[in-house]
Design an enzyme around this catalytic site. Structure first.
Site: not given
Ligand code: SAH
Length: 342
Positions: A90, A103, A110, A114, A117, A157-158, A189, A212, A288, A329
């Site tokens: 995406e 973005c 990934c 988390c 996510c 992804g990370e 990020s 994060s 989200n 995402c």
């Molecule tokens: N892997 C990286 C980048 C991807 S996510 C990272 O962890 O930073 C980008 C941001 O969106 C991160 O801060 C992540 O923790 C956050 N994120 C992921 N899922 C989410 C959700 N359901 N609601 C709000 N933020 C979220």
């Protein structure tokens, strides 16, 4: 077969040199690639023989739009791209006052796990290539007709788990004859891979690093972010301080507000404590909701913000864009994977 769009102009020049071709040929090809051509046949200023030769030894990546959703609320556009091997990723195009921002994703899936996510639910399939990362910016611009001035690596992804590729991607988009987007217009990020944060600091890039954090205490952070189980909050914050010392760039701390998990006053107090002596700011993200997850959005965002501000911390609350199109995402890819009709 050589993935020609993953090469920098300098690498391409060497590659052509080894094949007895002058440097200006590399420049011609590079220019065509960034105009979005997908075959060597279209490179009309190259001799026919060379085009043929390139056709036989190289490929040019080109993602196909598998799904495109436009928000009727704020014009945010979300693309689900299908890559050459059938995998989907995406990209989101957002409109801000300071310019259009994309973005982009760095991996297919990934492996960080988390809990909140959507991108990580089915694990990691593979890393993206530099070309596949560039393509997200390039073809979002071409398809939407809107120029992009900012990039955030906050998609699926990370990024630091695909470190060398991400560095190559940064060189490519930064190149004046590539996408020509300055480092200060790029944010990366990470969930907090400490060794990689140190490695990135050594590169001395002027991009913005977002960490994060999502919780100031090890108990909570380890519960929602498995990456914290091996290296805790303290070590992460030490790496952030080193990053600031080496690059002079302030870090932005992401904090997704989760009901009853990380939104208590004592956590705001502890977070403020952690940030003492490290210039940076906190970006609160309204969670989200992900279908597969029991975690709920916090109702204490404003109170948490106020509490942090009371300690002198700079806080912003992320504006929610594309709320009607699953723009956070990982969600669109998940639905496509589950065979939802969209
Ligand atoms: N892997 C990286 C980048 C991807 S996510 C990272 O962890 O930073 C980008 C941001 O969106 C991160 O801060 C992540 O923790 C956050 N994120 C992921 N899922 C989410 C959700 N359901 N609601 C709000 N933020 C979220």
């Amino acid at each position: 077969m050589t993935d020609i769009k993953s090469m920098t102009l300098e690498e391409l020049t060497d590659w052509f040199g080894e094949r007895g071709q002058p440097a200006f040929r590399a420049r011609q090809v590079f220019r065509w690639l960034y105009r979005g051509v997908s075959s060597f046949k279209e490179m009309s200023d190259l001799p026919k023989g060379l085009r043929q030769e390139l056709e036989e030894s190289c490929f040019i990546t080109r993602p196909v739009v598998a799904r495109k959703q436009c928000s009727s609320l704020d014009g945010t556009i979300k693309y689900l791209w299908q890559l050459g091997d059938g995998n989907c990723i995406e990209t989101v195009l957002m409109h801000y006052k300071h310019g259009n921002t994309v973005c982009i994703s760095s991996q297919v899936g990934c492996r960080m796990g988390c809990a909140f996510c959507a991108s990580t639910i089915a694990g990691k399939v593979r890393d993206l290539t530099p070309a596949e990362m560039v393509d997200q910016v390039l073809f979002t611009q071409l398809d939407s007709g809107e120029p992009v001035s900012n990039i955030v690596l906050m998609g699926i992804g990370e990024p630091l788990d695909n470190f060398e590729t991400v560095l190559q991607f940064l060189r490519l988009v930064n190149h004046p004859q590539g996408l020509n987007i300055g480092m200060r217009h790029i944010s990366l990020s990470t969930c907090g891979l400490v060794e990689k944060i140190d490695k990135l600091a050594q590169c001395g890039l002027q991009l913005t690093l977002s960490v994060s954090l999502h919780a100031p205490d090890d108990e909570t952070r380890s519960k929602i972010m498995p990456v914290n189980r091996s290296v805790g909050v303290e070590k992460l914050m030490e790496a952030c301080r080193r990053y600031f010392q080496l690059t002079g760039r302030r870090i932005s701390y992401e904090y997704a507000m989760i009901d009853g998990v990380n939104d208590a006053d004592w956590q705001a107090d502890l977070l403020a404590d952690l940030l003492k002596g490290t210039p940076g700011h906190v970006n609160l993200i309204p969670l989200n909701q992900v279908e597969e997850s029991p975690l709920k959005p916090s109702r204490r965002v404003a109170a948490f913000q106020k509490r942090l501000e009371g300690h002198g911390v700079t806080v912003t609350v992320r504006r929610k864009l594309g709320g009607d199109i699953d723009a956070s995402c990982g969600q669109l890819r998940r639905k496509a994977m589950k065979g939802y009709r969209m």
